[in-house]
Design an enzyme around this catalytic site. Structure first.
Site, PDB file in Angstrom:
ATOM      1  N   HIS A 185      62.371  31.320 -27.679  1.00  0.00           N
ATOM      2  CA  HIS A 185      60.954  31.017 -27.747  1.00  0.00           C
ATOM      3  C   HIS A 185      60.234  32.074 -26.909  1.00  0.00           C
ATOM      4  O   HIS A 185      60.669  32.424 -25.813  1.00  0.00           O
ATOM      5  CB  HIS A 185      60.684  29.622 -27.194  1.00  0.00           C
TER       6      HIS A 185
ATOM      7  N   CYS B  66      56.290  23.514 -28.066  1.00  0.00           N
ATOM      8  CA  CYS B  66      56.889  24.808 -28.411  1.00  0.00           C
ATOM      9  C   CYS B  66      58.295  24.670 -28.999  1.00  0.00           C
ATOM     10  O   CYS B  66      58.843  25.634 -29.524  1.00  0.00           O
ATOM     11  CB  CYS B  66      56.909  25.717 -27.190  1.00  0.00           C
TER      12      CYS B  66
ATOM     13  N   ASN C  10      52.440  33.849 -27.186  1.00  0.00           N
ATOM     14  CA  ASN C  10      53.201  32.625 -27.386  1.00  0.00           C
ATOM     15  C   ASN C  10      52.557  31.837 -28.531  1.00  0.00           C
ATOM     16  O   ASN C  10      51.461  31.309 -28.376  1.00  0.00           O
ATOM     17  CB  ASN C  10      53.178  31.817 -26.076  1.00  0.00           C
TER      18      ASN C  10
HETATM   19  N1  COA Z   1      44.712  36.821 -14.673  1.00  0.00           N
HETATM   20  C1  COA Z   1      44.695  37.018 -13.346  1.00  0.00           C
HETATM   21  N2  COA Z   1      45.169  36.106 -12.479  1.00  0.00           N
HETATM   22  C2  COA Z   1      45.643  34.964 -12.980  1.00  0.00           C
HETATM   23  C3  COA Z   1      45.680  34.688 -14.358  1.00  0.00           C
HETATM   24  C4  COA Z   1      45.171  35.685 -15.220  1.00  0.00           C
HETATM   25  N3  COA Z   1      45.148  35.525 -16.552  1.00  0.00           N
HETATM   26  N4  COA Z   1      46.225  33.473 -14.564  1.00  0.00           N
HETATM   27  C5  COA Z   1      46.527  32.985 -13.361  1.00  0.00           C
HETATM   28  N5  COA Z   1      46.181  33.874 -12.397  1.00  0.00           N
HETATM   29  C6  COA Z   1      46.298  33.741 -10.946  1.00  0.00           C
HETATM   30  C7  COA Z   1      46.418  32.301 -10.501  1.00  0.00           C
HETATM   31  O1  COA Z   1      45.145  31.699 -10.442  1.00  0.00           O
HETATM   32  C8  COA Z   1      47.032  32.468  -9.143  1.00  0.00           C
HETATM   33  O2  COA Z   1      46.031  32.826  -8.222  1.00  0.00           O
HETATM   34  P1  COA Z   1      46.036  32.248  -6.731  1.00  0.00           P
HETATM   35  O3  COA Z   1      47.316  32.762  -6.130  1.00  0.00           O
HETATM   36  O4  COA Z   1      44.794  32.840  -6.164  1.00  0.00           O
HETATM   37  O5  COA Z   1      46.014  30.753  -6.864  1.00  0.00           O
HETATM   38  C9  COA Z   1      47.980  33.671  -9.325  1.00  0.00           C
HETATM   39  O6  COA Z   1      47.501  34.349 -10.490  1.00  0.00           O
HETATM   40  C10 COA Z   1      49.420  33.298  -9.474  1.00  0.00           C
HETATM   41  O7  COA Z   1      49.520  32.243 -10.414  1.00  0.00           O
HETATM   42  P2  COA Z   1      50.904  31.670 -10.905  1.00  0.00           P
HETATM   43  O8  COA Z   1      50.632  30.551 -11.877  1.00  0.00           O
HETATM   44  O9  COA Z   1      51.768  31.379  -9.721  1.00  0.00           O
HETATM   45  O10 COA Z   1      51.469  32.958 -11.673  1.00  0.00           O
HETATM   46  P3  COA Z   1      52.854  33.162 -12.383  1.00  0.00           P
HETATM   47  O11 COA Z   1      53.510  34.361 -11.904  1.00  0.00           O
HETATM   48  O12 COA Z   1      53.643  31.890 -12.406  1.00  0.00           O
HETATM   49  O13 COA Z   1      52.408  33.488 -13.878  1.00  0.00           O
HETATM   50  C11 COA Z   1      52.342  32.335 -15.983  1.00  0.00           C
HETATM   51  C12 COA Z   1      51.682  32.560 -14.632  1.00  0.00           C
HETATM   52  C13 COA Z   1      51.563  31.270 -16.728  1.00  0.00           C
HETATM   53  C14 COA Z   1      52.326  33.616 -16.738  1.00  0.00           C
HETATM   54  C15 COA Z   1      53.803  31.875 -15.778  1.00  0.00           C
HETATM   55  O14 COA Z   1      53.854  30.865 -14.819  1.00  0.00           O
HETATM   56  C16 COA Z   1      54.449  31.355 -17.034  1.00  0.00           C
HETATM   57  O15 COA Z   1      54.661  32.092 -17.969  1.00  0.00           O
HETATM   58  N6  COA Z   1      54.861  30.092 -17.045  1.00  0.00           N
HETATM   59  C17 COA Z   1      55.641  29.488 -18.093  1.00  0.00           C
HETATM   60  C18 COA Z   1      54.898  29.337 -19.349  1.00  0.00           C
HETATM   61  C19 COA Z   1      55.794  28.583 -20.282  1.00  0.00           C
HETATM   62  O16 COA Z   1      56.980  28.800 -20.380  1.00  0.00           O
HETATM   63  N7  COA Z   1      55.253  27.613 -20.983  1.00  0.00           N
HETATM   64  C20 COA Z   1      56.126  26.672 -21.664  1.00  0.00           C
HETATM   65  C21 COA Z   1      56.371  26.969 -22.995  1.00  0.00           C
HETATM   66  S1  COA Z   1      54.919  26.973 -23.890  1.00  0.00           S
END
Ligand code: COA
Length: 320
Positions: free
Chosen positions: A247, A113, A277
């Site tokens: 980003h 990214c 993204n």
């Molecule tokens: N819909 C519903 N639930 C979902 C889901 C979706 N699309 N994706 C994940 N979940 C669930 C997970 O399985 C997890 O369930 P569990 O508690 O039963 O295990 C729960 O939601 C929480 O997951 P978590 O990963 O802790 O959520 P989060 O609040 O961290 O949000 C992201 C997930 C990916 C949105 C977030 O972590 C994020 O944006 N991360 C950074 C991404 C980034 O910057 N990438 C780098 C640059 S590319």
């Protein structure tokens, strides 16, 4: 002293739109979950006949038109991408041929990214050392081709698109500084295995894998640090920045960094809701949007930053 200015911007988004609602029939997810956790409502997805280089070509032509120069004048092309048309030749080479650009160097930068920021940093140094006079710097991604559409952790977040800038050697200040970093200890938090079958880890596919929550925590800390580093390097205060172009990974990460910068959200360029993204394309697409809608004007101080798999992160401070 030789300066480097952005003299044109361009962008391209594929026509097809996939909304959060569209995922509800195939995944255990909801529009509410995706929007609340990421700030994303929809993303653009490439058509069968399109490629990363075809999107890059559209964005590049827009930028060339805005800069009012012909492709034949371009003597450097750098494309930031992690979803190239081919392993080789580079997307930049394919693009050079499509555009009819000059025979200067053309190569891809693979910095996930942060690909556009890395490409901008390299082009900046290249022009300053008189290696080129007019460059095309592009971020382009066909993310939909490297996603597993059964993995709700990744596929709802990413979209496709391309953004481009024309850089030219200039007498007046333009790019004030660029900053790039990497820390390979985090390689297992966000990766795609090599698509060459024999080089994949045992039994693994070559789709994107992301441990989102761990990535999130490092991203917030790291991006706040690079904002400070960039301002310090230029002897500037937070209040000197007119626009933040982050980003577009997650609205919550963007808000945290903006808060650290004491930047009201009206001064942050956002595309995440409509584009998701787009990896290396997200910063140049946001820049192009804000230049074209008149928010970013000549003379404005713009801070761009990005973070991605590696981890790799970087920033650029630019007087437009
Ligand atoms: N819909 C519903 N639930 C979902 C889901 C979706 N699309 N994706 C994940 N979940 C669930 C997970 O399985 C997890 O369930 P569990 O508690 O039963 O295990 C729960 O939601 C929480 O997951 P978590 O990963 O802790 O959520 P989060 O609040 O961290 O949000 C992201 C997930 C990916 C949105 C977030 O972590 C994020 O944006 N991360 C950074 C991404 C980034 O910057 N990438 C780098 C640059 S590319």
């Amino acid at each position: 002293m030789l300066n480097v200015k952005i003299t044109g911007t361009g962008g391209y988004l594929p026509e097809k739109i996939v909304t959060n609602k569209d995922f509800e029939s195939t995944l255990d997810t909801t529009d509410e979950w995706i929007y609340a956790r990421t700030g994303i409502k929809q993303r653009h997805v490439i058509a069968k006949h399109e490629t990363t280089s075809s999107m890059a070509e559209m964005a590049a032509n827009n930028a060339l038109e805005a800069a009012n120069i012909d492709a034949s004048e371009i003597d450097l092309i750098i494309v930031g991408t992690s979803s190239p048309d081919r392993v080789f030749p580079s997307t930049a080479c394919i693009l050079q041929h499509k555009l009819g650009a000059g025979n200067g160097p053309a190569f891809d930068v693979q910095a996930a990214c942060s690909g556009f920021i890395y490409a901008l940093g390299i082009a900046h140094q290249f022009i300053k050392s008189s290696g080129a006079k007019k460059a095309l710097v592009i971020g382009a991604e066909a993310n939909s081709r490297i996603l597993d559409y059964t993995d709700r952790n990744t596929c709802v977040i990413f979209g496709d698109g391309a953004g481009a800038v024309v850089l030219e050697a200039a007498d007046e200040p333009g790019i004030l500084s660029t900053h790039m970093h990497a820390d390979g200890q985090y390689q297992d938090l966000l990766y795609i295995n090599n698509p060459i079958k024999d080089q994949r880890a045992d039994g693994e596919n070559s789709y994107m894998t992301m441990h989102g929550n761990d990535v999130y925590k490092v991203a917030v800390k790291t991006l706040s640090r690079i904002v400070d580093e960039t301002l310090e390097a230029n002897g500037l205060a937070k209040s000197d920045v007119d626009w933040l172009i982050p980003h577009q990974a997650n609205i919550r990460i963007i808000s945290s960094v903006a808060k650290k910068l004491k930047m009201p959200m009206e001064r942050v360029i956002l595309t995440i809701e409509n584009q998701g993204n787009t990896s290396a394309a997200s910063v140049p697409l946001a820049l192009d949007l804000a230049v074209r809608d008149g928010r970013i004007k000549k003379g404005d101080m713009v801070l761009m930053e990005a973070f991605g798999g590696g981890f790799v992160w970087g920033s650029a401070l630019v007087k437009m």
